[in-house]
Design a protein around this motif. Structure first.
Motif, PDB file in Angstrom:
ATOM      1  N   UNK A   1      50.583  18.534 -49.569  1.00 29.50           N
ATOM      2  CA  UNK A   1      51.748  18.592 -48.694  1.00 29.50           C
ATOM      3  C   UNK A   1      51.383  18.899 -47.236  1.00 29.50           C
ATOM      4  N   UNK A   2      50.225  19.481 -47.002  1.00 27.20           N
ATOM      5  CA  UNK A   2      49.864  19.904 -45.645  1.00 27.20           C
ATOM      6  C   UNK A   2      49.201  18.804 -44.818  1.00 27.20           C
ATOM      7  N   UNK A   3      49.013  17.635 -45.411  1.00 28.92           N
ATOM      8  CA  UNK A   3      48.447  16.533 -44.632  1.00 28.92           C
ATOM      9  C   UNK A   3      49.557  15.521 -44.342  1.00 28.92           C
ATOM     10  N   UNK A   4      49.451  14.836 -43.195  1.00 32.13           N
ATOM     11  CA  UNK A   4      50.473  13.877 -42.775  1.00 32.13           C
ATOM     12  C   UNK A   4      50.224  12.486 -43.358  1.00 32.13           C
TER      13      UNK A   4
ATOM     14  N   UNK B   1      30.673   8.256 -54.572  1.00 31.39           N
ATOM     15  CA  UNK B   1      30.870   8.899 -53.277  1.00 31.39           C
ATOM     16  C   UNK B   1      32.034   8.226 -52.561  1.00 31.39           C
ATOM     17  N   UNK B   2      32.702   8.987 -51.703  1.00 28.51           N
ATOM     18  CA  UNK B   2      33.820   8.428 -50.945  1.00 28.51           C
ATOM     19  C   UNK B   2      33.973   9.180 -49.634  1.00 28.51           C
ATOM     20  N   UNK B   3      34.605   8.518 -48.678  1.00 27.35           N
ATOM     21  CA  UNK B   3      34.972   9.170 -47.429  1.00 27.35           C
ATOM     22  C   UNK B   3      36.397   8.750 -47.083  1.00 27.35           C
ATOM     23  N   UNK B   4      37.119   9.613 -46.380  1.00 27.70           N
ATOM     24  CA  UNK B   4      38.503   9.312 -46.023  1.00 27.70           C
ATOM     25  C   UNK B   4      38.868  10.022 -44.732  1.00 27.70           C
ATOM     26  N   UNK B   5      39.713   9.396 -43.942  1.00 30.07           N
ATOM     27  CA  UNK B   5      40.240  10.012 -42.730  1.00 30.07           C
ATOM     28  C   UNK B   5      41.587  10.654 -43.084  1.00 30.07           C
ATOM     29  N   UNK B   6      41.698  11.945 -42.838  1.00 30.72           N
ATOM     30  CA  UNK B   6      42.910  12.694 -43.191  1.00 30.72           C
ATOM     31  C   UNK B   6      43.626  13.127 -41.916  1.00 30.72           C
ATOM     32  N   UNK B   7      44.929  12.783 -41.822  1.00 25.90           N
ATOM     33  CA  UNK B   7      45.728  13.120 -40.649  1.00 25.90           C
ATOM     34  C   UNK B   7      46.433  14.467 -40.840  1.00 25.90           C
ATOM     35  N   UNK B   8      46.311  15.346 -39.832  1.00 22.12           N
ATOM     36  CA  UNK B   8      46.970  16.652 -39.873  1.00 22.12           C
ATOM     37  C   UNK B   8      47.619  16.935 -38.516  1.00 22.12           C
ATOM     38  N   UNK B   9      48.577  17.824 -38.509  1.00 24.89           N
ATOM     39  CA  UNK B   9      49.245  18.261 -37.281  1.00 24.89           C
ATOM     40  C   UNK B   9      48.209  18.911 -36.352  1.00 24.89           C
ATOM     41  N   UNK B  10      48.135  18.435 -35.093  1.00 25.47           N
ATOM     42  CA  UNK B  10      47.117  18.975 -34.182  1.00 25.47           C
ATOM     43  C   UNK B  10      47.390  20.418 -33.761  1.00 25.47           C
TER      44      UNK B  10
ATOM     45  N   UNK C   1      43.442  14.702 -35.986  1.00 23.80           N
ATOM     46  CA  UNK C   1      44.602  15.467 -35.496  1.00 23.80           C
ATOM     47  C   UNK C   1      45.665  14.535 -34.911  1.00 23.80           C
ATOM     48  N   UNK C   2      46.925  14.771 -35.254  1.00 25.59           N
ATOM     49  CA  UNK C   2      48.039  13.953 -34.777  1.00 25.59           C
ATOM     50  C   UNK C   2      48.972  14.823 -33.937  1.00 25.59           C
ATOM     51  N   UNK C   3      49.248  14.441 -32.667  1.00 26.49           N
ATOM     52  CA  UNK C   3      50.137  15.249 -31.807  1.00 26.49           C
ATOM     53  C   UNK C   3      51.602  15.083 -32.182  1.00 26.49           C
ATOM     54  N   UNK C   4      51.997  15.692 -33.255  1.00 27.62           N
ATOM     55  CA  UNK C   4      53.354  15.565 -33.784  1.00 27.62           C
ATOM     56  C   UNK C   4      54.398  16.039 -32.771  1.00 27.62           C
ATOM     57  N   UNK C   5      54.054  17.062 -31.988  1.00 30.10           N
ATOM     58  CA  UNK C   5      55.018  17.638 -31.051  1.00 30.10           C
ATOM     59  C   UNK C   5      55.159  16.889 -29.739  1.00 30.10           C
TER      60      UNK C   5
END
Length: 379
Positions: free
Chosen positions: A234-237, A253-262, A294-298
């Motif tokens: 729930x804490x990732x966008x 093996x795996x890699x992923x880009x995870x978006x979160x509130x900056x 990081x995503x600038x949600x604000x």
């Protein structure tokens, strides 16, 4: 299949594979000797070809045993990711043997068609063939059950080969029955059809193992399991650029880009990534590396431009998706990635040209830095 792997250690997996290989080796030796004897007594090319097929199965069992034994070796300085890919190499050799047998079988069948001969048949021959069909069916069930338990493509291929032998031996039995009852010389023709079937099976298996060695894309089930896992946080966008590769059945093996509130604290964001990586290892057996986005949600201006970009990209071609949107160099450059699904006929240049026109018209004059991702690499 994923669930089964959770409960098996590498040592347990190897033990089950070796047991299956030993049992297969013993049964194949018995079948080869029995078929060779009745083939020599009867003079039937289809029975002899079936005996040679059992001999190839014996060689395949030996290769399977060697393959699993080497694949079980731990990592070393020369092979830091272990030796599990050798399982694919042994499977490749099994496929080559099956294909070679098919060619030999084809040649002998054509000779029998050109120069047909009477076959000496007896009730003993029919009993041996029926016994062979039953034993091969049991062998195939055993291979398939073990292959599912330990998630082994090599044993799945071996199981398929065992079931192929059920069909081929049944065809040999049918051929012998027809010749016995009608005296029609169909032995060479049945052998020819069997040879084509064996060749087809060998080539298909060869193709599968070559793909594995080259680096095939993950299965739909594997991707769905990873996506379900990521969707539960729930804490990732959001997330994107999920890349998966393997060095064997137990080395994924795996890699992923995870978006979160900056606005998240850096330590808190790192903690979230750490939890995701540990969960993947524990529940899916996958070594995951998370890249933090990081995503600038604000930022209202950022959100307005992003929403308009999404509309433009959706209107450009159905199925296109945007991620990694950034406003850099004091907002003068719009930087983003566009995921292109299969089936899009427009080239990257045509897509970019269409987007540029609409962005300048609806958002404003910005420099654009667009990266196009194709979904045969990304999920």
């Amino acid at each position: 299949m994923v669930k089964k792997q959770e409960t098996l250690t590498a040592k347990e997996r190897t033990k089950k594979a070796l047991m299956a290989g030993i049992w297969g080796l013993l049964t194949n030796v018995i079948l080869f000797v029995a078929k060779l004897m009745i083939g020599l007594l009867s003079g039937s090319v289809s029975i002899m070809a079936d005996a040679i097929n059992s001999l190839s199965d014996t060689a395949s069992s030996v290769l399977t045993l060697i393959g699993f034994k080497i694949a079980a070796k731990p990592a070393d300085p020369e092979h830091p990711y272990g030796h599990e890919r050798f399982e694919y190499i042994s499977g490749l050799f099994v496929s080559l043997i099956i294909t070679y047998v098919g060619f030999q079988f084809l040649h002998s069948s054509i000779e029998k068609i050109i120069h047909p001969e009477n076959i000496a048949l007896s009730p003993v021959i029919f009993l041996v063939l029926v016994f062979s069909i039953a034993l091969k069916f049991i062998q195939g069930r055993m291979y398939k059950r073990t292959a599912t338990t330990i998630d082994s493509e090599t044993l799945h291929a071996t199981a398929k080969d065992s079931y192929n032998d059920v069909y081929t031996t049944f065809a040999v039995l049918l051929s012998a029955s027809v010749e016995w009852l009608t005296n029609w010389r169909v032995d060479g023709y049945i052998g020819f059809l069997l040879a084509l079937y064996i060749l087809y099976s060998g080539v298909m298996m060869l193709k599968e193992f070559v793909y594995e060695l080259l680096g095939s894309r993950p299965t739909v089930e594997q991707i769905q399991a990873m996506e379900e896992q990521l969707n539960g946080y729930k804490k990732i966008l959001g997330y994107h650029d999920l890349l998966v590769h393997n060095y064997g059945p137990n080395q994924r093996f795996a890699s992923v880009h995870v978006e979160v509130d900056d606005r998240l604290d850096l330590n808190e964001a790192h903690k979230i990534m750490d939890i995701i990586e540990k969960d993947f290892k524990k529940s899916l057996g996958v070594e995951l590396v998370c890249h933090l986005d990081p995503v600038p949600v604000g930022n209202e201006n950022y959100q307005e431009i992003l929403n308009e970009l999404k509309k433009i990209i959706h209107e450009t071609a159905e199925g296109l998706k945007i991620h990694d949107f950034r406003m850099i160099h004091k907002g003068q450059i719009l930087q983003f990635d566009v995921v292109i699904p299969e089936g899009i006929r427009l080239s990257d240049e045509e897509l970019e040209r269409t987007m540029r026109i609409q962005i300048e018209k609806r958002i404003g004059e910005y420099q654009l830095d667009i990266t196009f991702d194709h979904n045969y690499l990304l999920f």
